[in-house]
Scaffold this active site. Structure first.
Site, PDB file in Angstrom:
ATOM      1  CG  ASP A 168      -0.185   0.180   2.538  1.00  0.00           C
ATOM      2  OD1 ASP A 168       1.055   0.268   2.531  1.00  0.00           O
ATOM      3  OD2 ASP A 168      -0.857   0.233   3.579  1.00  0.00           O
ATOM      4  CG  ASP A 190       1.504   3.182   4.653  1.00  0.00           C
ATOM      5  OD1 ASP A 190       0.380   2.751   4.897  1.00  0.00           O
ATOM      6  OD2 ASP A 190       2.470   2.447   4.344  1.00  0.00           O
ATOM      7  CG  ASP A 246      -3.660   2.829   5.270  1.00  0.00           C
ATOM      8  OD1 ASP A 246      -4.725   2.545   4.679  1.00  0.00           O
ATOM      9  OD2 ASP A 246      -3.149   2.111   6.136  1.00  0.00           O
TER      10      ASP A 246
HETATM   11  P1  DGT Z   1       4.073  -2.634   3.011  1.00  0.00           P
HETATM   12  O1  DGT Z   1       3.013  -1.583   2.929  1.00  0.00           O
HETATM   13  O2  DGT Z   1       3.524  -3.997   3.190  1.00  0.00           O
HETATM   14  O3  DGT Z   1       5.030  -2.573   1.893  1.00  0.00           O
HETATM   15  O4  DGT Z   1       4.956  -2.383   4.322  1.00  0.00           O
HETATM   16  P2  DGT Z   1       4.816  -1.249   5.397  1.00  0.00           P
HETATM   17  O5  DGT Z   1       6.010  -1.331   6.261  1.00  0.00           O
HETATM   18  O6  DGT Z   1       4.511   0.060   4.751  1.00  0.00           O
HETATM   19  O7  DGT Z   1       3.620  -1.738   6.284  1.00  0.00           O
HETATM   20  P3  DGT Z   1       2.172  -1.108   6.491  1.00  0.00           P
HETATM   21  O8  DGT Z   1       1.750  -0.304   5.328  1.00  0.00           O
HETATM   22  O9  DGT Z   1       1.269  -2.215   6.910  1.00  0.00           O
HETATM   23  O10 DGT Z   1       2.313  -0.181   7.765  1.00  0.00           O
HETATM   24  C1  DGT Z   1       3.290   0.830   7.846  1.00  0.00           C
HETATM   25  C2  DGT Z   1       3.638   1.049   9.264  1.00  0.00           C
HETATM   26  O11 DGT Z   1       2.577   1.706   9.908  1.00  0.00           O
HETATM   27  C3  DGT Z   1       3.839  -0.266  10.013  1.00  0.00           C
HETATM   28  O12 DGT Z   1       5.157  -0.412  10.355  1.00  0.00           O
HETATM   29  C4  DGT Z   1       3.078  -0.132  11.260  1.00  0.00           C
HETATM   30  C5  DGT Z   1       2.296   1.118  11.128  1.00  0.00           C
HETATM   31  N1  DGT Z   1       0.850   0.893  11.217  1.00  0.00           N
HETATM   32  C6  DGT Z   1       0.056   0.177  10.418  1.00  0.00           C
HETATM   33  N2  DGT Z   1      -1.203   0.223  10.836  1.00  0.00           N
HETATM   34  C7  DGT Z   1      -1.197   0.990  11.937  1.00  0.00           C
HETATM   35  C8  DGT Z   1      -2.191   1.432  12.849  1.00  0.00           C
HETATM   36  O13 DGT Z   1      -3.371   1.126  12.754  1.00  0.00           O
HETATM   37  N3  DGT Z   1      -1.764   2.249  13.862  1.00  0.00           N
HETATM   38  C9  DGT Z   1      -0.462   2.619  14.004  1.00  0.00           C
HETATM   39  N4  DGT Z   1      -0.097   3.408  14.990  1.00  0.00           N
HETATM   40  N5  DGT Z   1       0.476   2.213  13.181  1.00  0.00           N
HETATM   41  C10 DGT Z   1       0.114   1.419  12.166  1.00  0.00           C
HETATM   42 MG    MG Z   2       2.739   0.382   3.646  1.00  0.00          MG
END
Ligand code: DGT
Ligand code: MG
Length: 388
Positions: free
Chosen positions: A204, A206, A312
């Site tokens: 996704d 962010d 997001d």
């Molecule tokens: P991806 O999108 O799968 O390539 O990898 P990321 O590291 O971007 O993971 P993602 O998009 O699920 O989430 C980004 C960061 O945001 C993750 O390290 C934890 C945080 N995060 C996700 N959901 C929530 C939430 O509901 N609340 C808070 N405080 N942090 C969140």
């Molecule tokens: Mg992400």
């Protein structure tokens, strides 16, 4: 056992937030295997086991060399007996029977496919699996009752399971920037999540949205969402209001680590760039999102000139921006380790809103990530080294 003098002994700190973990590392064969077991433990709702495998993988990611023998693991933290058995088998036999069996198992494959539907968690996927469902088309064929999120998840299944590229993330960033400037000049957007850590792709995109003047950001999300929706740029969105006022337990201790920002889970309709200019639709000309005729299946690739992308959006007051930035940059394990470090080593409580010091009974201010690391007594780790 004394380490033999010929073996390079490399030690690592115990918490993932005390280590530097680059995106590219030297032990993918081992970490991929351990992360399969971590994912399988998640599918079985065994969080303790899942985290244990993730911590073991994370330690291997931080090593500056490729592990070739078990003796190189001496003194390293977080390598439990089970992880060590898996590593040993791979080093000696080239693969782990447990990992191979997991990958081949019907349950693992079905859970992976079903939780791959946006809006479907482990509990729902597991119930469906027990009912004999194996893949998204089974969900449609058996007429399962779906909420709006899951319907969108099924409709855009293929796109949402195709990695988002950095170029696509940047294109989305331009759109979000335009929307935000149109409804609140002076507001800023920041790309966070995996892309901020340097990942070339993600599941996704962010973004954090803020305004330098505290309070100006209030009610910003509905306006941004309307701006995007009016232009047919959203295929799906669900906005949650901020809820700090309802909070009884203080901003640093939100339940289940969910935060209380105004947040929008959305699916963008991103135009594909590889078309000649005369084929571009007129700006604002297409107001309705094109939706595939059948629930599952988005038509052939050539028939569509857009891609569904998960985005997001989070709005944060300026005073909480640094905490939100630190909290949303990830990785997930890095975040978990930061919070664990804060509680167990510093008697502090860290969230994406604030840092509370239980010894001094007060909140600690932080206007940059660096300040927050200093409060926590940690050496600063740049985003590109937070790939724990
Ligand atoms: P991806 O999108 O799968 O390539 O990898 P990321 O590291 O971007 O993971 P993602 O998009 O699920 O989430 C980004 C960061 O945001 C993750 O390290 C934890 C945080 N995060 C996700 N959901 C929530 C939430 O509901 N609340 C808070 N405080 N942090 C969140
Ligand atoms: Mg992400």
């Amino acid at each position: 056992v004394e380490p033999s003098p010929t073996v390079p002994v490399f030690t690592l700190n115990a918490y993932g937030c005390q280590r530097r973990t680059p995106l590219l590392h030297h032990n993918n064969v081992l970490t991929d295997a351990l992360l399969v077991l971590a994912e399988n433990a998640e599918f079985n709702e065994d969080e303790g086991r899942s985290v244990a495998f993730k911590r073991a993988a994370s330690v291997l990611k931080a090593l500056p060399h490729t592990v070739r023998g078990m003796e190189e693991l001496q003194g390293l933290p977080c390598l439990g007996g089970h992880s060590q058995r898996v590593i040993k088998e791979i080093l000696e036999e080239g693969k782990s029977r447990e990992v191979e069996a997991t990958l081949q198992s019907q349950q693992f494959q079905a859970m992976k496919a079903l939780t791959g539907i946006f809006g479907v968690g482990v509990k729902t996927a597991d119930r469906w699996f027990r009912e004999g469902l194996r893949q998204p088309s089974d969900v449609v064929d058996t007429g399962q009752k779906l909420n709006h999120t899951q319907e969108a998840g099924i409709r855009y299944y293929e796109d949402l399971n195709t990695p988002v590229t950095r170029a696509e993330a940047d294109a989305i960033g331009q759109i979000v920037e335009e929307a935000v400037q149109a409804v609140l000049p002076g507001a800023t957007i920041t790309l966070t999540g995996g892309f901020r850590r340097g990942k070339p792709t993600g599941h996704d995109v962010d973004f954090l949205i803020t305004h330098p003047e505290e309070g100006k950001e209030e009610n910003l999300m509905p306006k941004v969402v309307s701006w995007l929706d009016d232009r047919g740029l959203l295929l799906y969105q669900k906005t949650t209001r901020n809820s700090y006022l309802e909070a009884k337990d203080g901003p640093a201790r939100p339940p289940h680590n969910m935060d209380r920002f105004e947040r929008c889970f959305s699916i963008f309709r991103l135009d594909r760039p590889h078309r000649r200019p005369e084929q571009q639709p007129q700006a604002g000309g297409e107001c309705q999102a094109q939706v595939g005729g059948t629930l599952l299946g988005q038509g052939s690739e050539e028939s569509r000139d857009w891609k569904a992308v998960r985005v997001d959006l989070v709005v944060t007051p300026a005073s909480q921006f640094a905490f939100a930035l630190l909290g949303w940059t990830g990785s997930q394990l890095f975040e978990r380790e930061l919070r664990r470090w804060a509680v167990h080593e510093k008697h502090m409580s860290l969230s994406s809103h604030a840092l509370y010091d239980s010894t001094q009974n007060r909140y600690l201010r932080g206007s940059t990530e660096e300040e927050i690391f200093t409060h926590l007594g940690l050496e600063f780790v740049p985003p590109s080294e937070r790939n724990a």
